[in-house]
Design an enzyme around this catalytic site. Sequence first.
Site, PDB file in Angstrom:
ATOM      1  N   HIS A  12       3.219   3.326   5.410  1.00  0.00           N
ATOM      2  CA  HIS A  12       4.134   4.277   6.039  1.00  0.00           C
ATOM      3  C   HIS A  12       3.373   5.521   6.441  1.00  0.00           C
ATOM      4  CE1 HIS A  12       7.660   6.817   6.753  1.00  0.00           C
ATOM      5  NE2 HIS A  12       8.316   5.678   6.887  1.00  0.00           N
ATOM      6  N   ASP A  64      11.584  -0.966   5.755  1.00  0.00           N
ATOM      7  CA  ASP A  64      11.834  -1.905   6.863  1.00  0.00           C
ATOM      8  C   ASP A  64      11.573  -3.346   6.459  1.00  0.00           C
ATOM      9  OD1 ASP A  64      12.489   0.008   8.917  1.00  0.00           O
ATOM     10  OD2 ASP A  64      10.415   0.655   8.735  1.00  0.00           O
TER      11      ASP A  64
HETATM   12  N1  ACO Z   1      -1.483  -4.079   7.354  1.00  0.00           N
HETATM   13  C1  ACO Z   1      -2.820  -4.162   7.156  1.00  0.00           C
HETATM   14  N2  ACO Z   1      -3.643  -3.093   7.128  1.00  0.00           N
HETATM   15  C2  ACO Z   1      -3.089  -1.882   7.322  1.00  0.00           C
HETATM   16  C3  ACO Z   1      -1.711  -1.727   7.536  1.00  0.00           C
HETATM   17  C4  ACO Z   1      -0.889  -2.869   7.538  1.00  0.00           C
HETATM   18  N3  ACO Z   1       0.428  -2.790   7.717  1.00  0.00           N
HETATM   19  N4  ACO Z   1      -1.430  -0.415   7.685  1.00  0.00           N
HETATM   20  C5  ACO Z   1      -2.579   0.232   7.584  1.00  0.00           C
HETATM   21  N5  ACO Z   1      -3.597  -0.653   7.352  1.00  0.00           N
HETATM   22  C6  ACO Z   1      -4.991  -0.323   7.089  1.00  0.00           C
HETATM   23  C7  ACO Z   1      -5.711   0.133   8.338  1.00  0.00           C
HETATM   24  O1  ACO Z   1      -6.309  -0.939   9.019  1.00  0.00           O
HETATM   25  C8  ACO Z   1      -6.691   1.096   7.762  1.00  0.00           C
HETATM   26  O2  ACO Z   1      -7.751   0.360   7.184  1.00  0.00           O
HETATM   27  P1  ACO Z   1      -9.270   0.959   7.171  1.00  0.00           P
HETATM   28  O3  ACO Z   1      -9.189   2.185   6.293  1.00  0.00           O
HETATM   29  O4  ACO Z   1     -10.096  -0.133   6.608  1.00  0.00           O
HETATM   30  O5  ACO Z   1      -9.573   1.299   8.603  1.00  0.00           O
HETATM   31  C9  ACO Z   1      -5.955   1.767   6.618  1.00  0.00           C
HETATM   32  O6  ACO Z   1      -4.993   0.800   6.196  1.00  0.00           O
HETATM   33  C10 ACO Z   1      -5.230   3.052   7.020  1.00  0.00           C
HETATM   34  O7  ACO Z   1      -4.543   2.807   8.241  1.00  0.00           O
HETATM   35  P2  ACO Z   1      -3.866   3.934   9.114  1.00  0.00           P
HETATM   36  O8  ACO Z   1      -3.429   3.374  10.417  1.00  0.00           O
HETATM   37  O9  ACO Z   1      -4.754   5.127   9.135  1.00  0.00           O
HETATM   38  O10 ACO Z   1      -2.614   4.269   8.233  1.00  0.00           O
HETATM   39  P3  ACO Z   1      -1.432   5.131   8.662  1.00  0.00           P
HETATM   40  O11 ACO Z   1      -0.909   5.689   7.412  1.00  0.00           O
HETATM   41  O12 ACO Z   1      -1.761   6.067   9.741  1.00  0.00           O
HETATM   42  O13 ACO Z   1      -0.420   4.065   9.283  1.00  0.00           O
HETATM   43  C11 ACO Z   1       1.502   2.801   9.670  1.00  0.00           C
HETATM   44  C12 ACO Z   1       0.877   3.967   8.899  1.00  0.00           C
HETATM   45  C13 ACO Z   1       1.404   3.073  11.171  1.00  0.00           C
HETATM   46  C14 ACO Z   1       2.952   2.718   9.264  1.00  0.00           C
HETATM   47  C15 ACO Z   1       0.745   1.505   9.317  1.00  0.00           C
HETATM   48  O14 ACO Z   1       0.729   1.321   7.923  1.00  0.00           O
HETATM   49  C16 ACO Z   1       1.334   0.295  10.027  1.00  0.00           C
HETATM   50  O15 ACO Z   1       0.972   0.023  11.162  1.00  0.00           O
HETATM   51  N6  ACO Z   1       2.248  -0.446   9.327  1.00  0.00           N
HETATM   52  C17 ACO Z   1       2.888  -1.603   9.936  1.00  0.00           C
HETATM   53  C18 ACO Z   1       4.035  -1.186  10.797  1.00  0.00           C
HETATM   54  C19 ACO Z   1       5.220  -0.739   9.993  1.00  0.00           C
HETATM   55  O16 ACO Z   1       5.668  -1.362   9.036  1.00  0.00           O
HETATM   56  N7  ACO Z   1       5.806   0.390  10.377  1.00  0.00           N
HETATM   57  C20 ACO Z   1       6.983   0.885   9.686  1.00  0.00           C
HETATM   58  C21 ACO Z   1       6.729   2.149   9.080  1.00  0.00           C
HETATM   59  S1  ACO Z   1       7.812   3.277   9.819  1.00  0.00           S
HETATM   60  C22 ACO Z   1       6.908   4.675  10.003  1.00  0.00           C
HETATM   61  O17 ACO Z   1       5.857   4.815   9.482  1.00  0.00           O
HETATM   62  C23 ACO Z   1       7.504   5.723  10.891  1.00  0.00           C
END
Ligand code: ACO
Length: 432
Positions: free
Chosen positions: A308, A366
């Site tokens: 998230h 979600d």
């Molecule tokens: N699955 C696998 N790996 C992931 C996921 C995921 N769902 N989310 C993040 N990561 C990994 C990234 O690849 C990254 O890895 P690295 O450090 O080796 O490069 C690390 O975790 C951090 O990722 P970021 O994108 O910097 O994390 P951020 O906190 O910015 O992203 C987000 C949050 C966009 C919600 C992300 O977790 C995601 O895309 N989740 C899936 C979509 C989802 O469920 N969205 C609903 C959330 S609603 C909301 O957030 C408004």
Amino acid sequence: MANTATLHLDGKDIQFPVFTGSEGEKAIDIGKLRADTGYITYDDGFGNTGSCQSKITFIDGETGILRYRGYPIEQLAEHSNFIETSLLVMTGELPTCDERNNFSELLTQNAPLRQGLLRFIESFPRDAHPMAILSATMNALGAYYPHLSGINHQSDLGHFDEAAAIAISKVRTIAAHTYRVSKGLPFNYPKPKLGYCENFLHLMFSEPYAEFAPTPEVASALNLFLLLHADHEQNCSTSTVRMVASAGANLFASVSAGVNALWGPLHGGANMAVIEMLKNIHADGDDGTRFIAAAKTGKGDRLMGFGHRVYKNYDPRAKIIKASFYKALASLGIKDDPLLNIAMKLEECALNDEYFVQRKLYPNVDFYSGLIMRAIGIPENMFTVMFAIGRMPGWIAQWREVASNPKLKIYRPRQVYVGEPLREYVLSSLRK
Ligand code: ACO
């Protein structure tokens, strides 16, 4: 602690007031920056910008805190319900029994749709996206209730309870009727004796030959889903509602804009993306193992419904909804569903695998809400509509906060122009 911040700029020191919110959040008030210096701040996507002061919702993403009007979400989930929580969010206080009953009466009176609105919904193509219909019909309410969509906020605020009840009650009827029309099914009239969630499920699923009666666990899971989505401070749709409200727009026009923002796949689409992901994994003959392995390389698709942007340790809503989800499943007798099995595998892996644990990627709200919607029989293209029903009280509360601000100014962000510098017009005959 200093109550000013000093900016050293162009050889000068400029002071800005610093203030602290009721939960210790600190902010620098740069309201006079442009007038005093000619500079603006640049904050792509507003990630560091407080656009308002608000008394509605407090979130601490680091520690997994969500509170409406000061009440922890855990307590509201345990003791309250969607309608009582809606009143809390919209008015600032838990309602008395009389206030609660009066509002329920208003909801009952306003549950049906005028004939013109029924025909309006029926006039859309059968395969129209329900969010398009929802947004258009919420906006059209302004045409049916002109005394609630006046030329200024003060007149609209005089009828706030009625307008709020219309929006909260009718959003549910509009959603259900849209579904019925898409399936070629007749309209169901709302039943005054049913609670909010039971009535919605009746509007959706009752047939002339069989009334739909959900299990108490399903009704309670839906109630919890709506309650947990009631507000989430200044996200994209809420900021949109406030922006539109700041222009003096009426409640219906403002929440309709919120519906449009929520429709965007980056905002309201995550629970739908969860089911899409599970279907794709299933279609590939995978039990989730290959998908997880690919996600961990950083090259495969992400696990939808995990992680998230705001909640960095856990999503408090996910913790709450998870238990209710399992109870609803048991009451429906759902045990061996292939998509559910994949979902459980992903959940188990993510909670135990070092890659996910290290990055604090746990299932978010979600993940479970998509599964709950599917178990209840809500079609996937209506998942975002369900989110909009839940978010309605939050949008209304945020509209009210803007509309009742005596110092209200129309929201007007600035920009840094990076386009072409001044150039002379060239006649079309001379253009190369
Ligand atoms: N699955 C696998 N790996 C992931 C996921 C995921 N769902 N989310 C993040 N990561 C990994 C990234 O690849 C990254 O890895 P690295 O450090 O080796 O490069 C690390 O975790 C951090 O990722 P970021 O994108 O910097 O994390 P951020 O906190 O910015 O992203 C987000 C949050 C966009 C919600 C992300 O977790 C995601 O895309 N989740 C899936 C979509 C989802 O469920 N969205 C609903 C959330 S609603 C909301 O957030 C408004």
